[in-house]
Design a protein around this motif. Structure first.
Motif, mmCIF file in Angstrom:
data_model
loop_
_atom_site.group_PDB
_atom_site.id
_atom_site.type_symbol
_atom_site.label_atom_id
_atom_site.label_comp_id
_atom_site.label_asym_id
_atom_site.label_seq_id
_atom_site.Cartn_x
_atom_site.Cartn_y
_atom_site.Cartn_z
ATOM 1 N N ILE A 155 0.659 1.260 -4.286
ATOM 2 C CA ILE A 155 -0.363 2.428 -4.200
ATOM 3 C C ILE A 155 -1.701 1.253 -4.132
ATOM 4 O O ILE A 155 -2.460 1.983 -4.534
ATOM 5 C CB ILE A 155 -0.266 3.496 -4.900
ATOM 6 N N PHE A 156 -1.523 0.354 -3.631
ATOM 7 C CA PHE A 156 -3.036 -0.363 -3.824
ATOM 8 C C PHE A 156 -3.535 -0.145 -2.153
ATOM 9 O O PHE A 156 -2.849 -0.040 -1.135
ATOM 10 C CB PHE A 156 -2.605 -2.110 -3.418
ATOM 11 N N ASP A 157 -4.573 0.012 -2.198
ATOM 12 C CA ASP A 157 -5.380 0.721 -0.991
ATOM 13 C C ASP A 157 -5.930 -0.624 -0.330
ATOM 14 O O ASP A 157 -6.921 -1.300 -0.472
ATOM 15 C CB ASP A 157 -6.638 1.557 -1.288
ATOM 16 N N LEU A 158 -5.261 -0.998 0.947
ATOM 17 C CA LEU A 158 -5.586 -2.011 1.501
ATOM 18 C C LEU A 158 -6.388 -2.034 2.888
ATOM 19 O O LEU A 158 -6.319 -3.168 3.556
ATOM 20 C CB LEU A 158 -4.191 -3.016 1.831
ATOM 21 N N ALA A 159 -6.971 -1.032 3.168
ATOM 22 C CA ALA A 159 -7.522 -0.588 4.286
ATOM 23 C C ALA A 159 -8.829 -1.227 4.402
ATOM 24 O O ALA A 159 -8.841 -1.950 5.504
ATOM 25 C CB ALA A 159 -8.130 1.033 4.517
ATOM 26 N N ASP A 214 0.944 -1.253 0.068
ATOM 27 C CA ASP A 214 -0.006 -0.033 -0.008
ATOM 28 C C ASP A 214 0.803 1.365 -0.018
ATOM 29 O O ASP A 214 0.397 2.320 0.238
ATOM 30 C CB ASP A 214 -0.876 -0.021 1.246
ATOM 31 N N THR A 215 2.060 0.823 -0.251
ATOM 32 C CA THR A 215 2.908 2.165 -0.253
ATOM 33 C C THR A 215 3.349 2.594 -1.682
ATOM 34 O O THR A 215 2.971 1.929 -2.724
ATOM 35 C CB THR A 215 4.249 1.912 0.351
ATOM 36 N N TRP A 216 3.995 3.779 -1.946
ATOM 37 C CA TRP A 216 4.452 4.113 -3.248
ATOM 38 C C TRP A 216 5.603 3.224 -3.745
ATOM 39 O O TRP A 216 5.739 2.979 -5.118
ATOM 40 C CB TRP A 216 5.020 5.702 -3.276
ATOM 41 N N GLY A 217 6.419 2.724 -2.863
ATOM 42 C CA GLY A 217 7.465 2.042 -3.594
ATOM 43 C C GLY A 217 7.895 0.784 -2.886
ATOM 44 O O GLY A 217 9.054 0.108 -3.111
ATOM 45 N N ALA A 218 7.021 0.118 -2.315
ATOM 46 C CA ALA A 218 7.110 -1.458 -1.789
ATOM 47 C C ALA A 218 8.152 -1.454 -0.481
ATOM 48 O O ALA A 218 7.743 -2.099 0.309
ATOM 49 C CB ALA A 218 7.572 -2.395 -2.905
ATOM 50 N N GLU A 219 9.393 -0.978 -1.043
ATOM 51 C CA GLU A 219 10.484 -1.257 0.132
ATOM 52 C C GLU A 219 10.637 0.055 1.031
ATOM 53 O O GLU A 219 9.983 1.126 0.918
ATOM 54 C CB GLU A 219 11.724 -1.583 -0.728
#
Lengths: 329, 329, 329, 329
Positions: free
Chosen positions: B288-292, B255-260
């Protein structure tokens, strides 16, 4: 045997017929006065569970044409141009930049890209803001909700968690023993029933119905898209509206540019079926789906039902969306 | 109990470590010398059938942010600008045109629209052409295959019938009792195992692994995207590469911009995990997947596995794709 | 009388000829090692003052084709597509929005618009970053200065205060008594001298030279752009390079897609004249200028010189620019 | 001495004042019922000849900001966003492609590029379709002539052979001994007369009038565009409409985002001066012109008149155009 239904002929319509159908089939208010997704409401959670049970071989078939400059736009057409063009794909950083060493100050060799595309240029969902009836859109909303700033009502983003359910293919061309139906061939309600019966499949409430005419294969065989976008085509007859309404399908999909038969059954209106399907019935329509491989696969395993997952991109205020629709068998 | 794994700290790396990992984890040739999709190959038809069996409640959860001007681009960032911007959605015919009567010569009141968007601007798949290792891309292809004309190798369109399988969510933030992990928090391999065990779910070959840090909710709570794109973030530690490689996951999503994790574990390389994951392992990465909502749902039903369908748009030659990913439970 | 020069024939070239010309005509360093505008330097302030004195009737003639969907791109061509398309003009607020009342919350009824266009799609300046010679660009700069991020050297914005001077029209078609020259007709140096003499005009240092072939009128007469972009055309012969170099013109303009004669005088190189003109001589080239009305006007008043003002848009890093060039007489 | 005119204050307006001005100053029909260019008609051929005579030093001064990502859009603003963004410049072939050898199959090493830009994003002409008065546009045309397909009346392309004439700079900031005027400073008609007199220059019929407030230099000094687009600004007071109307200028230009003083003199209307200037008077307006260097040059040589050439791109149906305006002295 009723030979009429195989003739591909459909009766002429009058504007009075059209307006009468609008009145008769109008679903405004049916799903609540605030509804923005129409017949997509028909699919229930149980339908989705049942659809998933149709996955038995683990085969995924994509129904999308590739999005690129070989797409169906820009060919010759009888129809006045709509400003649609094939996707323009542009790079903002490249492997050649990397090779040339010009990216290394970033301490990573990465590439990026951009797309410019009409949302109606290829395999696509028509959202409920795409066609208006008089001064109204789906559910009776004022058509002025679709401004230069986008659709304030019934934008495609409202379907974000829909487009999942049981898919049923009615392979009309194959059922009639043809590689493709000729342009102008009208597929009537009775013929849909005939094909369903022949295929031993029943179309039910909440289904995603896919109707194959073979026109895309026809164009591939001709090696030209001339006459596809906005041209003559096989397609749904006006009487299928009543049928689709009664069947309560979630959405309807074809492999043609505009779902319905062209030339249209009426000169005074362009795409009369659309006038009713989208704004009055609230029916989401999929167009330019490539049903060739799905048709072959279903013919082989004799199963014309499958799990269908075809999520629209949730582009806020959009009246359509490109889509990579998947039939999962 | 190993407290180190909960500390969010990860050791500094050297370029030597990075190149050693590249050598050790490189999957070039593993799926054939002509392969263009890497670890997506791990998912088998049987895996897909099994994934479909996970659909038990008929709930569809979209993991996409909406594509519009409220998206994560254009905010303040420490990172040098990459030329990404939020989607620009434009209308080519509107309901206001219809209302004004200027469309009626077409005998239909229809609307159309266009999108201009970086393929990396929102919820997105990184294709295997997105990151290069030296002068090579995935499977050892020459990086000069990615030109201004697009990716001639490993374009996102090659994944057209992939991105279907079992999804597993590792909700790291929730497992640690937090709404979100702080920026700079490194999620190591050991912590992934801990979360999996705590959630009673096993990550297996061919799975689509989703890792939730909660950073998107954090930004929503702050009411700003400042610092999201290219900024500090919780994320995967470098040692997860080995773990992902061994687990043989099909793809990895955050869910972040850049995974790491950012700041990165090394100053000499930007996004060192990417250097290995994409071009060397051949791992497709979702960002940038929204996992909420998925996190909440899994917490409620205690089931962290589901059917995952997230088809990329088959944009020929693209190094990424927007996507409306669906978790179907 | 030398009949050869009227034949439209030009000798075949070898790559050796081409490279010899590059060496012989190369202006690298001539205007300083940091120069980025090449022969535009030739025009002096005095030249500009003198050019202004040519304005005697107060007539302004635009040499631009309109920028719209009727432009020269998208027609049939023998040349592999370059990804150029006609301008896409889109509205972001409209009069129909205003009429519909949806703008009134802004307390002003205003409209806005957007353009998407290749900088080479219509009437245009080729900047000095547009053509490379080997691994170099104008003035010997490394060609890797033109990246996906644009031209870091010799971008069109460097010409921001140029493109003003004396314009001279050599109306070759008219001088030969033709409405237009046939495709493949090579205009050699000797013919340019002949036309100048016939027109009683001398081409001098710092001039903007416009050469009319009539090809645009030809295409208008045929009612199709087929074969224009990238197709066969009348145009400058390779020996004009020496002539232009010696004359020290500021820039050269034609009414064709690509300035030089096509088919080219050599098979091994595409547009051999360009290989030398832009990167070696540093000559700015104007293409797709509509010289029809200017030709008529000059024929009427027998004056083939005028004030020429054709400012490029200062788009940072661009390798070309659309332009509305004005001849002021 | 009238101190009021130096105060920068201007009286509040009512909607009645606004509509009265519309009625009083309306030029509809003045240039013929088919006119589409309004006050640009005032400039005669003799004016152009006379303007050319003003060229005495051969100096060309560009009044354009560069078109790139450093432009004035995207900064913070009090005004609701209008969807304008800085130009997006993209390459379709690069020098790095050339260096990498991937272009050589074309037998030429060439580069190309594309621009995506709002026509109002930088230095720009407002065309006569840009602002509407009630349901009408310039010359009384129905506002529904500006549809999603562009302006069918008074498009910027109609000005293709205009924008040439005598330019006069009124450097208000300098005349008042300031580097720049403060935001909210209203420049009234009386002050324009004062500056003209102080500068010993007379504004006449058919002139292109440039009014310098210094706001661009102010923003450069602050190193931010925050508050420029749509924000508070020095600018023309409402009473200048009468003055401009009487003077019969061809067009009016400022160095601000929106020509008129902000906050506006009335709350009920946004940009009340625009309501009258464009649709009623038929006045073409130039905005975001960079007048800094021109101001300095005129101060040095004490000559505030010059030849002005600022051709709009003839984009069919556009309501504005980017422009590289030149003052030639």
């Amino acid at each position: 045997m009723n030979k009429a239904m195989f003739s591909g002929k459909a009766p002429k319509l009058t504007m009075k017929d059209l307006h009468a159908a609008a009145k008769r089939l109008k679903n405004w208010g049916r799903f609540g006065k605030d509804d923005e997704i129409g017949t997509l409401n028909y699919t229930t959670p149980d339908d989705i569970v049942a659809a998933a049970r149709l996955v038995q071989r683990g085969r995924v078939i994509s129904l999308a044409l590739k999005y690129d400059q070989t797409g169906p736009q820009g060919a010759k057409s009888k129809y006045p141009a709509l400003g649609r063009f094939n996707p323009i794909h542009l790079m903002t950083r490249t492997g050649t930049d990397a090779y040339s060493g010009v990216l290394d100050h970033r301490k990573i060799r990465g590439t990026d890209d951009i797309i410019i595309m009409p949302l109606q240029c290829g395999t696509q969902w028509d959202g409920l803001g795409h066609i208006l009836y008089g001064d109204h859109m789906w559910n009776g909303y004022d058509c002025r909700n679709v401004t230069s700033a986008g659709a304030q009502k019934a934008g495609i983003e409202k379907t974000q968690e829909k487009m999942v359910g049981r898919g049923v293919l009615l392979d009309v061309a194959r059922a009639l023993g043809k590689r493709w139906l000729p342009d102008g061939f009208a597929i009537g309600a009775e013929l849909l029933d005939y094909v369903a019966e022949k295929q031993k499949v029943a179309v039910g409430k909440g289904d995603y119905l896919l109707v194959r005419t073979g026109q895309i294969e026809h164009k591939f065989a001709l090696k030209t898209w001339d006459g596809y976008s906005g041209g003559d085509a096989p397609g749904l007859a006006f009487d299928t509206l009543e049928w689709l309404h009664k069947k309560q399908v979630a959405a309807i999909v074809t492999d043609t540019w505009g779902a319905e038969v062209r030339p249209n059954q009426i000169a005074e209106a362009n795409q009369p079926w659309h006038w009713i399907a989208i704004p009055c019935i609230g029916l989401t329509v999929g167009e330019i789906f490539d049903l060739a491989e799905l048709g072959r696969d279903c013919a082989r395993d004799k199963r014309y039902e499958f799990m269908f997952v075809a999520p629209a991109l949730p582009i806020t205020g959009a009246v359509g969306s490109p889509v990579n629709p998947l039939a999962i068998k």
